[in-house]
Write a protein that holds these residues in place. Structure first.
Motif, short mmCIF file in Angstrom:
data_model
loop_
_atom_site.label_atom_id
_atom_site.label_comp_id
_atom_site.label_asym_id
_atom_site.label_seq_id
_atom_site.Cartn_x
_atom_site.Cartn_y
_atom_site.Cartn_z
N VAL A 125 1.01 -1.20 0.07
CA VAL A 125 0.10 0.05 -0.05
C VAL A 125 0.63 1.13 -0.03
O VAL A 125 0.60 2.10 -0.83
N ALA A 126 1.88 1.06 0.99
CA ALA A 126 2.77 2.45 0.82
C ALA A 126 3.61 2.70 -0.53
O ALA A 126 3.84 3.92 -0.82
N TYR A 127 3.82 1.50 -1.10
CA TYR A 127 4.63 1.78 -2.45
C TYR A 127 3.53 2.32 -3.36
O TYR A 127 4.00 3.12 -4.34
N ALA A 128 2.17 1.84 -3.50
CA ALA A 128 1.11 2.16 -4.42
C ALA A 128 0.95 3.70 -4.23
O ALA A 128 0.93 4.55 -4.87
N ALA A 129 0.79 4.12 -2.88
CA ALA A 129 0.54 5.59 -2.59
C ALA A 129 1.74 6.22 -2.83
O ALA A 129 1.29 7.50 -3.32
N ALA A 130 2.94 5.92 -2.68
CA ALA A 130 4.03 6.89 -3.12
C ALA A 130 4.27 7.14 -4.50
O ALA A 130 4.35 8.00 -5.12
N LEU A 131 3.87 6.10 -5.39
CA LEU A 131 3.63 6.18 -6.83
C LEU A 131 2.77 7.13 -7.26
O LEU A 131 2.86 8.05 -8.07
N THR A 132 1.71 6.90 -6.77
CA THR A 132 0.36 7.76 -7.41
C THR A 132 0.45 9.20 -6.91
O THR A 132 0.07 10.20 -7.56
N LYS A 133 1.13 9.41 -5.55
CA LYS A 133 1.66 10.91 -5.07
C LYS A 133 2.42 11.65 -6.04
O LYS A 133 2.19 12.77 -6.30
N ASP A 134 3.16 10.96 -6.39
CA ASP A 134 4.39 11.63 -7.41
C ASP A 134 4.03 11.50 -8.78
O ASP A 134 4.36 12.41 -9.55
N LEU A 135 2.79 10.94 -9.05
CA LEU A 135 2.38 10.89 -10.30
C LEU A 135 0.94 11.20 -10.55
O LEU A 135 0.07 10.52 -10.69
N PRO A 136 0.77 12.59 -10.47
CA PRO A 136 -0.87 12.99 -10.21
C PRO A 136 -1.45 12.96 -11.71
O PRO A 136 -2.72 12.88 -11.73
N ALA A 137 -0.87 12.83 -12.58
CA ALA A 137 -1.38 12.42 -14.08
C ALA A 137 -2.29 11.14 -14.05
O ALA A 137 -3.14 10.76 -14.91
N VAL A 138 -1.69 10.25 -13.03
CA VAL A 138 -2.16 8.69 -13.16
C VAL A 138 -3.47 8.90 -12.36
O VAL A 138 -3.54 9.16 -11.09
N ARG A 139 -4.93 8.71 -12.88
CA ARG A 139 -5.83 8.53 -12.31
C ARG A 139 -6.62 7.16 -12.05
O ARG A 139 -7.61 7.01 -11.43
N ASP A 140 -6.01 6.32 -12.93
CA ASP A 140 -6.59 5.15 -12.80
C ASP A 140 -5.29 3.94 -12.28
O ASP A 140 -4.35 3.95 -12.90
N VAL A 141 -5.77 3.03 -11.33
CA VAL A 141 -4.63 2.16 -10.57
C VAL A 141 -5.12 0.76 -10.85
O VAL A 141 -6.20 0.25 -10.05
N ILE A 142 -4.59 -0.22 -11.45
CA ILE A 142 -4.89 -1.63 -11.38
C ILE A 142 -4.13 -2.35 -10.43
O ILE A 142 -2.83 -2.12 -10.36
N ALA A 185 -9.29 10.98 -3.42
CA ALA A 185 -10.75 10.25 -3.51
C ALA A 185 -11.10 10.19 -4.71
O ALA A 185 -11.98 9.35 -5.19
N THR A 186 -10.40 10.92 -5.73
CA THR A 186 -10.87 10.90 -7.15
C THR A 186 -10.18 9.62 -7.91
O THR A 186 -10.25 9.67 -9.16
N ILE A 187 -9.09 8.89 -7.62
CA ILE A 187 -8.50 7.73 -8.17
C ILE A 187 -9.40 6.78 -8.15
O ILE A 187 -10.04 6.51 -7.29
N ASP A 188 -9.40 6.10 -9.30
CA ASP A 188 -10.11 4.96 -9.69
C ASP A 188 -9.29 3.48 -9.21
O ASP A 188 -8.34 3.56 -9.98
N VAL A 189 -9.53 3.02 -8.42
CA VAL A 189 -8.84 1.79 -8.03
C VAL A 189 -9.67 0.43 -8.82
O VAL A 189 -10.96 0.26 -8.57
N ILE A 190 -8.90 -0.36 -9.42
CA ILE A 190 -9.29 -1.29 -10.56
C ILE A 190 -8.89 -2.70 -10.00
O ILE A 190 -7.63 -2.75 -9.79
N GLY A 191 -9.71 -3.45 -9.56
CA GLY A 191 -9.37 -4.81 -8.84
C GLY A 191 -9.21 -5.81 -10.15
O GLY A 191 -9.73 -5.74 -11.19
N GLY A 192 -8.73 -6.99 -9.51
CA GLY A 192 -8.86 -8.20 -10.74
C GLY A 192 -7.62 -8.23 -11.21
O GLY A 192 -6.61 -8.86 -11.10
N GLY A 193 -7.64 -7.98 -12.85
CA GLY A 193 -6.60 -8.38 -13.56
C GLY A 193 -6.43 -10.06 -13.65
O GLY A 193 -5.43 -10.48 -14.02
#
Length: 392
Positions: A125-142, A185-193
């Motif tokens: 979770v910390a790894y995912a949070a660090a990536l998305t915080k540094d990359l604000p253009a990313v709005r969708d995370v699988i 709160a606006t990030i889309d979290v995509i599950g599964g894959g």
């Protein structure tokens, strides 16, 4: 995310997935809903902008081919530093934005680092949070990649032969959902894959079919007592049973899931999550990977290494299957995104030559018709309404 693997590992994975690799008869195309406008975001899974010297040139190739989004990978392992991955992701994401391409991030791991205990979950979770915080253009995370296969998630079953992977993955998905939503709160979290096949046989090479994994994931969610969702969308990898299997081929009596099995997926989600805080029948669906490999012509053979491990199709067939896949996904009410696996071919023949361009970036004959279909599709957000329109 199809990892680049040694030939022996590739053959082992294919042997253990539980689905047939032979296509004997094609099912008729499913009925479609009349529609008035397209509504699908179509992109590609492509790490070339991370791996090659000129990220902008790689993203321009994608945009010139009609792709509107690119999935970039971030492979987590125990002890991984997000800064290492960010040095590759920052220029790739910046190049995507510059070319008008929507960057999507897929964060996953191999089974040796399965995040199935509290410490590993927190680290993931910390790894995912660090990536998305540094990359604000990313709005969708699988979150995750093929957790129904033991290449990416172990154990699949407990000592009694009951599900373990879906229970553990549900705990991870909930933790990532909460961590990312707290940050933005606006990030889309995509599950599964989820992989399209699986054996559901604990005593042999243990894998889950996507059908059973969805059931087990829903059961784990119910058992958790959670009162919030765990995902904004569900991602499915919808490769055909073989390169020659069209996307119109359905599996009504099988646990395999392809594009033509949309109604089965919606029914599974409806039954699994009914009456809970997690949307089920209305949950947006992402076709996270779909690819069809082509025969490499002799004048391009020097670009590739190794030995082919499947029976590829000609470029006209690839174009037809990709066009059919796009049109089918447009007609499926809750499908929001479709990602083809690659813009540019992998150079190793043991990998996937499923791009619409050869390994040197030059266009295949399939590129032009696929580009027309891609350009006809419109960008969609995960939460945007899906308006049906005229039948084809």
């Amino acid at each position: 995310m199809r990892a680049l693997l040694p030939l022996a590992v590739v053959l082992l994975v294919l042997a253990g997935c539980g689905g047939s690799n032979r296509h004997t008869a094609s099912a008729p195309p499913p009925t479609t809903t009349p529609k008035t406008e397209s509504k699908l975001l179509v992109g590609a899974v492509e790490d070339a902008a991370k791996q090659r010297p000129n990220p902008r040139a790689q993203m321009k190739l994608a945009r010139d081919s009609g792709f509107r989004a690119i999935v970039l990978s971030a492979v987590w392992e125990t002890g991984a530093s997000p800064q290492t991955e960010l040095t590759r992701l920052r220029p790739a994401v910046a190049a995507a934005v510059a070319e008008g391409i929507r960057p999507v991030l897929a964060i996953y791991q191999f089974s040796s680092s399965t995040p199935n205990d509290p410490d590993r979950r927190r680290a993931f979770v910390a790894y995912a949070a660090a990536l998305t915080k540094d990359l604000p253009a990313v709005r969708d995370v699988i979150v995750g990649n093929e957790p129904n296969l033991n290449l990416f998630w172990q154990p699949q079953f407990d000592d009694a032969g009951a599900d373990q992977a879906a229970r553990d993955y549900e705990a991870l998905l909930a933790a990532v959902y909460d961590g990312l939503k707290q940050q933005d709160a606006t990030i889309d979290v995509i599950g599964g894959g989820l992989a399209p096949h699986g054996g559901d046989r604990p005593s042999s090479r243990p894998t889950h079919s996507p059908t059973q994994f969805i059931r087990d994931l829903a059961a784990a969610y119910r058992s958790s007592g959670r009162t919030k969702p765990i995902m904004d969308a569900l991602s499915l990898h919808v490769y055909g049973d073989s390169q020659h299997t069209p996307p119109t081929f359905a599996h009504p009596r099988s646990t395999t899931i392809g594009i033509a099995d949309y109604d089965k997926v919606v029914a599974l989600l409806r039954e699994g999550f009914a009456g809970t805080a997690q949307p089920g029948a209305t949950l947006p669906i992402v076709y996270g990977e779909y690819g069809v490999e082509t025969v490499i012509p002799q004048d391009k053979a020097y670009l590739y290494t190794g030995k082919e491990v499947t029976t590829p199709v000609d470029e006209a067939t690839q174009a037809r299957y990709y066009e059919e896949a796009i049109h089918m996904a447009e007609d499926q009410p809750t499908v929001r995104m479709l990602f083809l696996f690659h813009v540019v071919d992998e150079t190793r023949l043991e990998g996937l030559q499923s791009g619409t361009r050869y390994a040197d970036g030059s266009a295949k004959t399939s590129e032009e018709p696929v580009q027309r279909a891609l350009e006809a599709a419109t960008d969609k957000t995960i939460t945007a309404p899906n308006t049906p329109g005229p039948g084809r």
